[in-house]
Design a protein around this motif. Sequence first.
Motif, PDB file in Angstrom:
ATOM      1  N   LYS A   1     -38.695-117.736 -23.866  1.00 10.02           N
ATOM      2  CA  LYS A   1     -39.334-116.662 -24.051  1.00 10.02           C
ATOM      3  C   LYS A   1     -41.006-116.988 -23.439  1.00 10.02           C
ATOM      4  O   LYS A   1     -41.500-116.235 -22.627  1.00 10.02           O
ATOM      5  CB  LYS A   1     -39.784-116.659 -25.518  1.00 10.02           C
ATOM      6  CG  LYS A   1     -38.376-115.990 -26.517  1.00 10.02           C
ATOM      7  CD  LYS A   1     -38.273-115.216 -26.375  1.00 10.02           C
ATOM      8  CE  LYS A   1     -39.054-113.926 -27.137  1.00 10.02           C
ATOM      9  NZ  LYS A   1     -39.086-112.554 -26.894  1.00 10.02           N
ATOM     10  N   ASP A   2     -41.076-118.596 -23.167  1.00 13.29           N
ATOM     11  CA  ASP A   2     -42.293-118.432 -22.140  1.00 13.29           C
ATOM     12  C   ASP A   2     -42.239-118.238 -20.949  1.00 13.29           C
ATOM     13  O   ASP A   2     -42.688-117.812 -20.143  1.00 13.29           O
ATOM     14  CB  ASP A   2     -42.927-119.880 -22.716  1.00 13.29           C
ATOM     15  CG  ASP A   2     -43.128-120.125 -23.823  1.00 13.29           C
ATOM     16  OD1 ASP A   2     -43.646-119.666 -24.618  1.00 13.29           O
ATOM     17  OD2 ASP A   2     -43.142-121.498 -24.510  1.00 13.29           O
ATOM     18  N   MET A   3     -40.780-118.781 -20.238  1.00 12.04           N
ATOM     19  CA  MET A   3     -41.070-118.412 -19.039  1.00 12.04           C
ATOM     20  C   MET A   3     -40.526-116.502 -18.803  1.00 12.04           C
ATOM     21  O   MET A   3     -41.114-116.164 -17.527  1.00 12.04           O
ATOM     22  CB  MET A   3     -39.413-119.087 -18.715  1.00 12.04           C
ATOM     23  CG  MET A   3     -38.715-118.353 -17.120  1.00 12.04           C
ATOM     24  SD  MET A   3     -37.720-119.031 -16.872  1.00 12.04           S
ATOM     25  CE  MET A   3     -37.875-120.905 -17.201  1.00 12.04           C
ATOM     26  N   PHE A   4     -39.987-115.644 -19.606  1.00 13.88           N
ATOM     27  CA  PHE A   4     -40.114-114.798 -19.882  1.00 13.88           C
ATOM     28  C   PHE A   4     -41.927-114.021 -19.297  1.00 13.88           C
ATOM     29  O   PHE A   4     -42.087-113.186 -18.682  1.00 13.88           O
ATOM     30  CB  PHE A   4     -39.416-114.325 -20.443  1.00 13.88           C
ATOM     31  CG  PHE A   4     -38.751-112.429 -20.407  1.00 13.88           C
ATOM     32  CD1 PHE A   4     -38.725-111.452 -20.112  1.00 13.88           C
ATOM     33  CD2 PHE A   4     -40.233-111.645 -21.204  1.00 13.88           C
ATOM     34  CE1 PHE A   4     -38.495-110.443 -19.493  1.00 13.88           C
ATOM     35  CE2 PHE A   4     -40.291-110.337 -21.923  1.00 13.88           C
ATOM     36  CZ  PHE A   4     -39.143-109.654 -20.438  1.00 13.88           C
ATOM     37  N   GLN A   5     -42.353-114.049 -20.253  1.00 14.39           N
ATOM     38  CA  GLN A   5     -43.246-114.219 -20.485  1.00 14.39           C
ATOM     39  C   GLN A   5     -44.421-114.616 -19.415  1.00 14.39           C
ATOM     40  O   GLN A   5     -45.126-113.407 -18.663  1.00 14.39           O
ATOM     41  CB  GLN A   5     -44.319-114.640 -21.891  1.00 14.39           C
ATOM     42  CG  GLN A   5     -43.566-114.254 -22.857  1.00 14.39           C
ATOM     43  CD  GLN A   5     -44.938-114.734 -24.751  1.00 14.39           C
ATOM     44  OE1 GLN A   5     -44.872-115.942 -24.250  1.00 14.39           O
ATOM     45  NE2 GLN A   5     -44.223-114.396 -25.488  1.00 14.39           N
ATOM     46  N   ARG A   6     -44.844-115.246 -18.636  1.00 22.62           N
ATOM     47  CA  ARG A   6     -45.063-115.665 -17.807  1.00 22.62           C
ATOM     48  C   ARG A   6     -44.601-114.788 -16.820  1.00 22.62           C
ATOM     49  O   ARG A   6     -45.519-114.440 -15.600  1.00 22.62           O
ATOM     50  CB  ARG A   6     -44.354-117.249 -17.043  1.00 22.62           C
ATOM     51  CG  ARG A   6     -45.178-118.412 -17.686  1.00 22.62           C
ATOM     52  CD  ARG A   6     -45.069-119.689 -17.038  1.00 22.62           C
ATOM     53  NE  ARG A   6     -44.255-120.214 -16.894  1.00 22.62           N
ATOM     54  CZ  ARG A   6     -43.381-120.817 -17.413  1.00 22.62           C
ATOM     55  NH1 ARG A   6     -43.999-121.254 -19.051  1.00 22.62           N
ATOM     56  NH2 ARG A   6     -41.937-121.291 -17.991  1.00 22.62           N
ATOM     57  N   MET A   7     -43.386-114.400 -15.799  1.00 25.42           N
ATOM     58  CA  MET A   7     -42.751-113.480 -14.946  1.00 25.42           C
ATOM     59  C   MET A   7     -43.019-112.571 -15.292  1.00 25.42           C
ATOM     60  O   MET A   7     -43.822-111.787 -14.588  1.00 25.42           O
ATOM     61  CB  MET A   7     -41.011-113.535 -15.139  1.00 25.42           C
ATOM     62  CG  MET A   7     -40.531-115.034 -14.934  1.00 25.42           C
ATOM     63  SD  MET A   7     -38.440-114.442 -15.565  1.00 25.42           S
ATOM     64  CE  MET A   7     -38.210-113.277 -14.039  1.00 25.42           C
TER      65      MET A   7
ATOM     66  N   ALA B   1     -45.544-110.305 -12.299  1.00 27.78           N
ATOM     67  CA  ALA B   1     -44.542-108.545 -12.042  1.00 27.78           C
ATOM     68  C   ALA B   1     -46.219-107.884 -12.368  1.00 27.78           C
ATOM     69  O   ALA B   1     -46.647-107.691 -11.461  1.00 27.78           O
ATOM     70  CB  ALA B   1     -44.456-108.306 -13.108  1.00 27.78           C
ATOM     71  N   LYS B   2     -47.224-108.446 -13.226  1.00 29.54           N
ATOM     72  CA  LYS B   2     -48.286-107.193 -14.246  1.00 29.54           C
ATOM     73  C   LYS B   2     -49.354-107.550 -11.925  1.00 29.54           C
ATOM     74  O   LYS B   2     -49.257-106.503 -12.023  1.00 29.54           O
ATOM     75  CB  LYS B   2     -49.136-107.224 -14.606  1.00 29.54           C
ATOM     76  CG  LYS B   2     -47.890-106.755 -16.020  1.00 29.54           C
ATOM     77  CD  LYS B   2     -48.146-107.212 -17.714  1.00 29.54           C
ATOM     78  CE  LYS B   2     -47.757-106.546 -18.541  1.00 29.54           C
ATOM     79  NZ  LYS B   2     -48.673-106.641 -20.166  1.00 29.54           N
ATOM     80  N   GLU B   3     -49.501-109.145 -12.387  1.00 27.16           N
ATOM     81  CA  GLU B   3     -50.464-109.507 -11.651  1.00 27.16           C
ATOM     82  C   GLU B   3     -49.970-109.168  -9.775  1.00 27.16           C
ATOM     83  O   GLU B   3     -50.827-108.371  -8.960  1.00 27.16           O
ATOM     84  CB  GLU B   3     -50.761-110.950 -11.307  1.00 27.16           C
ATOM     85  CG  GLU B   3     -51.533-111.733 -10.309  1.00 27.16           C
ATOM     86  CD  GLU B   3     -53.235-111.429 -10.533  1.00 27.16           C
ATOM     87  OE1 GLU B   3     -53.534-110.985  -9.018  1.00 27.16           O
ATOM     88  OE2 GLU B   3     -53.273-110.166 -11.476  1.00 27.16           O
ATOM     89  N   LEU B   4     -48.704-108.766  -9.751  1.00 33.37           N
ATOM     90  CA  LEU B   4     -48.105-107.888  -8.047  1.00 33.37           C
ATOM     91  C   LEU B   4     -48.224-107.277  -8.886  1.00 33.37           C
ATOM     92  O   LEU B   4     -48.282-106.049  -6.900  1.00 33.37           O
ATOM     93  CB  LEU B   4     -46.605-108.879  -8.224  1.00 33.37           C
ATOM     94  CG  LEU B   4     -46.274-110.141  -7.790  1.00 33.37           C
ATOM     95  CD1 LEU B   4     -45.062-111.092  -7.892  1.00 33.37           C
ATOM     96  CD2 LEU B   4     -46.828-110.725  -6.268  1.00 33.37           C
TER      97      LEU B   4
END
Length: 211
Positions: free
Chosen positions: A114-120, A124-127
């Motif tokens: 879940k933490d990895m998904f949230q970081r991704m 993605a939002k930053e990109l």
Amino acid sequence: IVEHTSNLGMVTDRNLRITWVNAAFTRITGYTAEEAIGKTANELLNATQEGGPSPAAQAILDAQKEGKPIRIEVLNRKKDGTLFWSDTDIQPILDIRSQLTGFVEIGVDITEQKDMFQRMQGQAKELERLANVARFTRNAVVIVDTQWQVAWFNGAAPSILGVAPEALQHFNLDDIQRNFHARHFDSLQQAMLTGAPHTASTSRVELELAD
């Protein structure tokens, strides 16, 4: 199976009171069997600050009241206050007359996923934000791949660099160098090699590089 699994396991009676937990339950939650037995999972592991069940916990309670199985991701709280996510599978236990006697629950700790998904999601939002900036800025933005070949450029790049779009798409970094003032290029290339953020500008071009 539940006893020897490395995942959180518990058995409750029909009133949702815990009657048994496995060793993994204690390892993951911090609660001993003595502390858990007689309590409900919501009393022990509720992660909400208000004290009431979370939407996921409420969905579990609703399914259990109807004697139905359910699989759902739940945010829980350990004895020490640490939050953790579990992929929880709950199955009803029926006697020989098909009467409900309790439930067996197995929870897989998926906190890391879940933490990895949230970081991704954040990346993605930053990109997406950077892509919008690059797309609509009046400055030239050019992205090169690891072989220094042009991978993408915005609409302003061809005119600012003085290169036709069909030609720019075949450029490499050496070709672009000819459009930069020499004193900016060395620092730009070094930043790209090290991955450090950098801004190089001339009277014609501003190029930003980031991780």
